[in-house]
Design a protein around this motif. Structure first.
Motif, short mmCIF file in Angstrom:
data_model
loop_
_atom_site.label_atom_id
_atom_site.label_comp_id
_atom_site.label_asym_id
_atom_site.label_seq_id
_atom_site.Cartn_x
_atom_site.Cartn_y
_atom_site.Cartn_z
N ALA A 54 -16.84 -17.82 39.31
CA ALA A 54 -16.81 -16.55 40.04
C ALA A 54 -16.48 -16.79 41.50
O ALA A 54 -15.73 -16.02 42.12
CB ALA A 54 -18.15 -15.83 39.89
N ASN A 55 -17.06 -17.83 42.09
CA ASN A 55 -16.76 -18.16 43.48
C ASN A 55 -15.28 -18.52 43.65
O ASN A 55 -14.65 -18.10 44.62
CB ASN A 55 -17.66 -19.29 43.96
CG ASN A 55 -17.61 -19.46 45.46
OD1 ASN A 55 -17.47 -18.48 46.18
ND2 ASN A 55 -17.71 -20.69 45.91
N ARG A 99 -13.24 -15.34 43.50
CA ARG A 99 -13.42 -14.60 44.75
C ARG A 99 -12.53 -15.18 45.84
O ARG A 99 -11.85 -14.44 46.55
CB ARG A 99 -14.89 -14.66 45.17
CG ARG A 99 -15.17 -13.94 46.46
CD ARG A 99 -16.69 -14.03 46.78
NE ARG A 99 -16.96 -13.48 48.07
CZ ARG A 99 -16.93 -14.16 49.22
NH1 ARG A 99 -16.68 -15.44 49.22
NH2 ARG A 99 -17.19 -13.58 50.35
N GLN A 100 -12.54 -16.49 45.93
CA GLN A 100 -11.70 -17.12 46.95
C GLN A 100 -10.23 -16.88 46.68
O GLN A 100 -9.44 -16.64 47.61
CB GLN A 100 -12.00 -18.62 47.03
CG GLN A 100 -13.35 -18.91 47.67
CD GLN A 100 -13.68 -20.39 47.68
OE1 GLN A 100 -12.94 -21.20 47.10
NE2 GLN A 100 -14.77 -20.73 48.34
N ILE A 157 -8.94 -14.27 45.12
CA ILE A 157 -8.64 -12.87 45.41
C ILE A 157 -8.54 -12.66 46.92
O ILE A 157 -7.65 -11.94 47.40
CB ILE A 157 -9.69 -11.94 44.78
CG1 ILE A 157 -9.55 -11.95 43.27
CG2 ILE A 157 -9.59 -10.53 45.32
CD1 ILE A 157 -10.62 -11.20 42.55
N LEU A 158 -9.44 -13.28 47.67
CA LEU A 158 -9.40 -13.14 49.12
C LEU A 158 -8.10 -13.73 49.69
O LEU A 158 -7.65 -13.31 50.75
CB LEU A 158 -10.62 -13.81 49.77
CG LEU A 158 -11.96 -13.11 49.55
CD1 LEU A 158 -13.09 -13.94 50.17
CD2 LEU A 158 -11.96 -11.71 50.14
N ARG A 197 -9.23 -3.53 50.36
CA ARG A 197 -10.69 -3.47 50.39
C ARG A 197 -11.15 -2.42 51.39
O ARG A 197 -12.05 -1.63 51.09
CB ARG A 197 -11.26 -4.84 50.75
CG ARG A 197 -12.78 -4.86 50.62
CD ARG A 197 -13.39 -6.20 50.81
NE ARG A 197 -13.13 -6.61 52.20
CZ ARG A 197 -13.34 -7.82 52.66
NH1 ARG A 197 -13.78 -8.77 51.86
NH2 ARG A 197 -13.10 -8.11 53.92
#
Length: 160
Positions: free
Chosen positions: A133-134, A137-138, A140-141, A150
């Motif tokens: 998940a981390n 997230r990275q 996607i960012l 966002r």
């Protein structure tokens, strides 16, 4: 020659002799009455001894019951203090909870406890999921324009 006694002395002697003759009969009557009194006193002593023995047994039993009651009261004191803290609403809720205990126990045994038995294997999987998940997230960012999307989504949430 014999001396003659005055008539008063003779009467007195006759009365005294008659009284003396009646004494053994009276003594026998007194002895009979005394024997009756002694017999009644002995019966009373026997009954009193029986009553005392019975009373001593009753006292022993009362002491045992009192001791047991003191122990029960001492043991129940925390429970009584605990119960005093309950309101009527809490008592009703506790009754409802007790009514649900059989169903709760069945679900606990059938559903929850088997899952708890597998938790030692779940820990590493959760850590792996968190790492993935981390990473997502990275990733996607890192997408260009993501911050713009966002902020736009946050504005919509504020408007709604």
């Amino acid at each position: 020659m014999p001396t003659l006694l005055p008539p008063d002395v003779i009467r007195w002697a006759v009365r005294t002799a008659a009284t003396a003759a009646a004494v053994p009969g009276r003594v026998l009557n007194l002895l009979s009455a005394a024997e009756s009194v002694v017999a009644r006193a002995e019966e009373l002593v026997r009954r009193t001894e029986h009553t005392i023995t019975t009373a001593e047994g009753a006292i022993d039993q009362v002491q045992q019951v009192t001791s047991a009651a003191k122990q029960q009261v001492s043991a129940a004191r925390p429970l009584i203090q605990f119960a005093e803290e309950f309101s009527a609403h809490e008592v009703q809720a506790a009754i409802k909870l007790v009514d649900e205990l059989p169903r709760l126990a069945k679900h606990l045994n059938d559903d929850v406890l088997p899952i708890l038995g597998t938790l030692n294997r779940v820990g590493p999987d959760i850590h792996e999921l968190l790492a993935v998940a981390n990473d997502v997230r990275q990733a996607i960012l890192g997408i260009p324009g993501f911050n713009y999307l966002r902020r736009r989504g946050e504005e919509r949430d504020v408007e709604e």
